[in-house]
Design a protein around this motif. Sequence first.
Motif, short mmCIF file in Angstrom:
data_model
loop_
_atom_site.label_atom_id
_atom_site.label_comp_id
_atom_site.label_asym_id
_atom_site.label_seq_id
_atom_site.Cartn_x
_atom_site.Cartn_y
_atom_site.Cartn_z
N VAL A 147 0.83 -1.20 0.00
CA VAL A 147 0.00 0.00 0.00
C VAL A 147 0.87 1.25 0.00
O VAL A 147 0.72 2.14 -0.83
CB VAL A 147 -0.97 0.00 1.20
CG1 VAL A 147 -1.68 1.36 1.32
CG2 VAL A 147 -2.00 -1.11 1.05
N SER A 163 -2.18 4.86 -3.60
CA SER A 163 -2.15 4.07 -2.37
C SER A 163 -3.52 4.00 -1.71
O SER A 163 -3.91 2.97 -1.16
CB SER A 163 -1.13 4.67 -1.38
OG SER A 163 0.19 4.48 -1.85
N GLU A 164 -4.27 5.08 -1.79
CA GLU A 164 -5.61 5.10 -1.21
C GLU A 164 -6.54 4.12 -1.93
O GLU A 164 -7.38 3.47 -1.30
CB GLU A 164 -6.18 6.52 -1.26
CG GLU A 164 -5.58 7.48 -0.26
CD GLU A 164 -4.19 7.99 -0.66
OE1 GLU A 164 -3.55 8.67 0.16
OE2 GLU A 164 -3.75 7.70 -1.80
N ALA A 167 -5.62 0.69 -0.71
CA ALA A 167 -6.14 0.51 0.65
C ALA A 167 -7.64 0.23 0.64
O ALA A 167 -8.13 -0.60 1.42
CB ALA A 167 -5.85 1.75 1.50
N ALA A 190 -1.73 -5.52 4.83
CA ALA A 190 -1.15 -4.45 4.03
C ALA A 190 0.26 -4.12 4.50
O ALA A 190 0.56 -4.19 5.70
CB ALA A 190 -2.03 -3.20 4.10
N VAL A 192 2.70 -1.14 5.02
CA VAL A 192 2.75 0.31 5.17
C VAL A 192 4.08 0.64 5.85
O VAL A 192 4.36 0.16 6.94
CB VAL A 192 1.57 0.83 6.03
CG1 VAL A 192 1.70 2.33 6.25
CG2 VAL A 192 0.24 0.51 5.37
N TRP A 203 -3.85 5.26 7.76
CA TRP A 203 -3.89 3.93 7.13
C TRP A 203 -4.57 2.93 8.05
O TRP A 203 -5.29 2.04 7.57
CB TRP A 203 -2.47 3.48 6.78
CG TRP A 203 -1.81 4.30 5.73
CD1 TRP A 203 -0.64 4.99 5.84
CD2 TRP A 203 -2.28 4.54 4.40
NE1 TRP A 203 -0.35 5.65 4.67
CE2 TRP A 203 -1.34 5.39 3.78
CE3 TRP A 203 -3.40 4.14 3.68
CZ2 TRP A 203 -1.50 5.84 2.46
CZ3 TRP A 203 -3.56 4.58 2.36
CH2 TRP A 203 -2.62 5.41 1.77
N MET A 207 -8.00 0.82 6.84
CA MET A 207 -7.99 -0.64 6.71
C MET A 207 -8.15 -1.27 8.10
O MET A 207 -7.23 -1.88 8.63
CB MET A 207 -6.69 -1.10 6.04
CG MET A 207 -6.50 -0.56 4.64
SD MET A 207 -4.89 -0.99 3.92
CE MET A 207 -3.80 0.12 4.86
#
Length: 276
Positions: A147, A163-164, A167, A190, A192, A203, A207
Motif C-alpha cells: 500500500v 495508495s488510497e 487501501a 497491508a 505500510v 492507514w 484498513m
Amino acid sequence: MTSTPFTQRLTERSLSLGTRLCLGLDPRLDAYEGRDALRQHTLAVLDACAPYAACVKPQLAFYEALGLWGMQLLEDLCAAARTLNLPIILDGKRGDIGSTAAAYAQAWLSGDHAGDALTVNPFLGAETLTPFVEAARANGGAVFVLVKTSNPGQADFQGSGVSEKVAAEVKRLGREEVGADQNELSSVGAVVGATHPQELSGWRAAMPQALLLLPGLGAQGAKAADLAPAFLPGGTGAVVSASRGIQYAAGLDVMAAASAARAFRDELNAALSGSI
C-alpha cells in the motif's frame, strides 16, 4: 500449513510472548567466507532471536540470488521456523495476471519452501490479487498487499491517490471475508512503511481489519516510538520489521543480533505501553 489461521497464530504469539517484532532474515553472501558460514549464521540468528519475534520474514531475493542452494536454505529456514512455532512471511512482492499469478501463489503459499504469508504487488490491477487471496485463504495463510512502501522513491508512483485506491481494495477484501466485525482480522493485510509515521493513523483507519506489516525499523531510520498509531487496542493488528539492524547488528555476532532483537521488542512495547 497449520489449520489455525495465520492472523490468529501471529496474534496469539505476539500476545503470549509480548512482542510486535518481525524478524527479517536477508543473508548477504559477501558478508561470509562461504555458503556454509552463511547457512550456519542465518539459522543461528533465527534460533537466537526467535524468543523476541512474533514472526520471521525472509526476503526472497537474497535466497534466489544463491540459486538452487538458496532455495534449499529457504526450505531449511522455513522448517526451522515451523519447529519454533514462528509464523513465516515471505517477502517476494509477487504480482502478475491469470495463470502466472496462480503459479506464483502455488509456489509461495503452498509447498516445501512456502511461507504462511506472502507480500504481493497490486500494480497490475485488483484482479491480480485474486489468485493470491484464494490460495492464502485455502491454506490458512495471508497476503500483505503493498500500500505505502518504506523507500523514499515510493512517492514517484504511489502518490495521487494510488495508495488510497489500494487501501480501499484491501478494506473491501477484508469486509468480504470477515464481514463488519471490526475485532476480527482478515487474511488480507497491508504493507505500510514505518518510515511514514505521520500517516499511520490514517492507514489504520482506512484498513481496520487488515494486519499491517511495517518495514523500515532500524537501518531505514524508522523509530519504534512513532509507531503506536498503526496498532489496534491491546497492541495487536501490526508487526514491525527489522532486518539488517538485527542480523548484522555487530558483524556476524549472533548474540549481538539477539540483543538487537530484544531491544527492538522492548522499544515497541514501550511505545505501546498505554494500550497493552
